[in-house]
Motif scaffolding. Structure first.
Motif, PDB file in Angstrom:
ATOM      1  N   UNK A 128       0.828  -1.207   0.000  1.00 23.19           N
ATOM      2  CA  UNK A 128       0.000   0.000   0.000  1.00 23.19           C
ATOM      3  C   UNK A 128       0.864   1.259   0.000  1.00 23.19           C
ATOM      4  N   UNK A 129       1.957   1.250   0.748  1.00 24.34           N
ATOM      5  CA  UNK A 129       2.826   2.416   0.810  1.00 24.34           C
ATOM      6  C   UNK A 129       3.503   2.685  -0.525  1.00 24.34           C
ATOM      7  N   UNK A 130       3.889   1.649  -1.232  1.00 22.36           N
ATOM      8  CA  UNK A 130       4.429   1.766  -2.596  1.00 22.36           C
ATOM      9  C   UNK A 130       4.819   0.388  -3.082  1.00 22.36           C
ATOM     10  N   UNK A 131       4.606   0.129  -4.351  1.00 18.91           N
ATOM     11  CA  UNK A 131       5.021  -1.133  -4.944  1.00 18.91           C
ATOM     12  C   UNK A 131       5.463  -0.890  -6.378  1.00 18.91           C
ATOM     13  N   UNK A 132       6.372  -1.741  -6.896  1.00 14.92           N
ATOM     14  CA  UNK A 132       6.811  -1.579  -8.283  1.00 14.92           C
ATOM     15  C   UNK A 132       5.680  -1.781  -9.283  1.00 14.92           C
TER      16      UNK A 132
ATOM     17  N   UNK B 196      10.445   5.604  -2.082  1.00 12.42           N
ATOM     18  CA  UNK B 196      10.903   6.088  -0.780  1.00 12.42           C
ATOM     19  C   UNK B 196      12.406   6.252  -0.830  1.00 12.42           C
ATOM     20  N   UNK B 197      12.897   7.449  -0.539  1.00 12.70           N
ATOM     21  CA  UNK B 197      14.338   7.685  -0.564  1.00 12.70           C
ATOM     22  C   UNK B 197      15.041   6.919   0.544  1.00 12.70           C
TER      23      UNK B 197
ATOM     24  N   UNK C 292      13.012   3.679   6.506  1.00 12.73           N
ATOM     25  CA  UNK C 292      11.877   4.412   7.069  1.00 12.73           C
ATOM     26  C   UNK C 292      10.560   3.802   6.595  1.00 12.73           C
ATOM     27  N   UNK C 293      10.510   3.390   5.339  1.00 18.25           N
ATOM     28  CA  UNK C 293       9.307   2.721   4.834  1.00 18.25           C
ATOM     29  C   UNK C 293       9.055   1.422   5.606  1.00 18.25           C
TER      30      UNK C 293
ATOM     31  N   UNK D 193      10.393  11.281   1.264  1.00 16.93           N
ATOM     32  CA  UNK D 193      11.629  11.358   2.031  1.00 16.93           C
ATOM     33  C   UNK D 193      11.301  11.603   3.492  1.00 16.93           C
ATOM     34  N   UNK D 194      12.224  11.240   4.353  1.00 19.41           N
ATOM     35  CA  UNK D 194      12.040  11.418   5.786  1.00 19.41           C
ATOM     36  C   UNK D 194      11.879  12.895   6.134  1.00 19.41           C
ATOM     37  N   UNK D 195      12.723  13.743   5.561  1.00 19.71           N
ATOM     38  CA  UNK D 195      12.665  15.178   5.838  1.00 19.71           C
ATOM     39  C   UNK D 195      11.336  15.769   5.391  1.00 19.71           C
ATOM     40  N   UNK D 196      10.880  15.372   4.205  1.00 18.44           N
ATOM     41  CA  UNK D 196       9.611  15.875   3.678  1.00 18.44           C
ATOM     42  C   UNK D 196       8.446  15.423   4.548  1.00 18.44           C
ATOM     43  N   UNK D 197       8.490  14.160   5.003  1.00 21.67           N
ATOM     44  CA  UNK D 197       7.424  13.637   5.858  1.00 21.67           C
ATOM     45  C   UNK D 197       7.335  14.418   7.164  1.00 21.67           C
TER      46      UNK D 197
END
Length: 413
Positions: A219-223, A231-232, A236-237, A343-347
């Motif tokens: 759900x968070x991201x998949x190819x 996710x950079x 963290x993901x 990215x962590x910073x953006x989040x």
């Protein structure tokens, strides 16, 4: 585009001969970033991505060959084409642009059961030996419930992946699903079957957690997304997926009125204690030291540290901000970054913006990003020593902070 032609003459030859043990009935890939290059030597960079096109050739019926009824790859079947020599060519549509270690196929004599989400066309399919397929209904129904919860949680009508999510039980000593997989998930068959007379409560909890965590990763991201979310910082993901897994497990047990229902607070303490267990030694690195690592390349001794420490920190922030405020901010952020980079910073910047008027203000005007940064950039756990000083009718609380770790001579300092 990279073409993969897989002939069942070659695959089937592994299934022929009097020495073949009947319990070994599959041909299965489970590639890793470091070893995927041996499957196709010209692609030796684990970060290299390409589009793959599969073709499988099935040979004519022969009484001396053990045949299969299962053929799963990372793409959908396009059509079947009879060839002049009696073989059948099964051609698949080109896959999404993926890394070599995300390529996979499965060939076996398995049966399957399936269930569809009530919100979208997401379908979960479980493959297992025919004699064991009835023991897979528990995991099937559970997986369907988690997918429905994910759709309710996300508040938008969006499918997880194009095509079904296939779960395959294989007779191999593996622990958990591949981090980077999305529609061909393999796991040890004993971690897929539910047999109450043999399985323990702990095993059942692990079975549910592993699948929930994997569905949260998807759900968070998949190819397999039409527009890929990346996710950079993959560690963290992994932490977010682990935190959400415990969140949905607590929701699932509560909705089903499970006798052993555990709240998120109870799961949170488990996450915290597990993280502290792996973060005691003075050589343990801070989480940001894994910023450039692929999640599948993080050393095994740090897997629990990365997932459980990050998850417990998110649970801590949720307690401070308030559950509703925190989850609204998290859902809004993930939905707004579909098809882009996270990215962590953006989040953390987004979390600060959306929770500035939180129900429980941080002390001294601190924000979520300042609190999380202090934890992500330092190893160990700070210990607060509290001393109450009484002066007449006034109580004064004195706080001193020390690093909680184990020194080389095994003394806590």
């Amino acid at each position: 585009m990279t073409n993969l032609n897989l002939s069942s003459n070659e695959l089937g030859s592994k299934l022929i001969g009097s020495s073949w043990n009947r319990s070994r009935y599959i041909v299965q890939t489970r590639l890793s970033p470091d070893n995927g290059k041996y499957f196709m030597p010209c692609l030796d960079n684990p970060r290299f991505e390409s589009v793959f096109k599969f073709t499988i050739h099935e040979i004519p019926a022969d009484s001396h060959v053990q045949y299969t009824n299962t053929s799963l790859v990372v793409a959908q079947e396009s059509h079947r084409e009879p060839l002049s020599d009696g073989r059948i060519a099964i051609r698949y549509v080109p896959s999404p642009q993926i890394s070599m270690y995300q390529v996979g196929f499965h060939h076996s004599l398995f049966s399957n059961i399936r269930a569809a989400s009530k919100y979208t066309n997401d379908t979960i399919v479980i493959w297992a030996p025919t004699q064991d397929i009835k023991s897979c209904y528990y995991l099937l129904n559970f997986g369907q419930s988690i997918i429905d919860m994910l759709h309710e949680y996300s508040t938008i009508n969006r499918t997880l992946v194009t095509g079904p999510i296939n779960i395959v039980g294989i007779p191999a000593n593996v622990h958990g699903y591949e981090i980077a997989s999305w529609n061909l998930l393999t796991n040890n068959v004993i971690r897929i079957l539910y047999k109450p007379e043999f399985i323990s409560v702990k095993q059942l909890d692990e079975m549910k957690f592993e699948l929930t965590q994997q569905l949260c990763r998807i759900w968070l991201s998949s190819p397999g997304e039409p527009a890929r979310t990346r996710w950079k910082e993959e560690w963290f993901k992994e932490g977010v997926a682990s935190y959400l897994a415990y969140y949905f497990l607590s929701q699932y047990d509560g909705a089903s009125q499970h006798l052993l229902h555990r709240t998120l607070s109870q799961y949170g303490l488990e996450m915290k204690h597990s993280a502290m267990l792996h973060d005691l030694h003075h050589t343990t690195p801070p989480l940001v030291s894994f910023n450039k690592e692929l999640a599948v390349n993080i050393p095994w001794r740090y897997k629990e540290l990365v997932t459980m420490k990050t998850a417990s920190l998110l649970w801590m922030v949720e307690n401070w901000l308030g559950s509703e405020k925190f989850h609204q901010a998290l859902i809004k952020y993930i939905n707004s970054r579909r098809g882009m980079y996270i990215s962590l910073e953006d989040f953390m910047a987004s979390l600060d913006h959306d929770t500035v008027e939180c129900s429980h203000q941080f002390f001294n005007g601190s924000t979520a990003s300042r609190i999380l940064n202090s934890w992500f950039h330092h190893s160990g756990y700070p210990v607060i020593n509290v001393q109450v000083l009484r002066r007449g009718n006034v109580d004064i609380v004195q706080l001193k902070q020390a690093i909680y770790r184990i020194s080389p001579d095994d003394k806590r300092i």
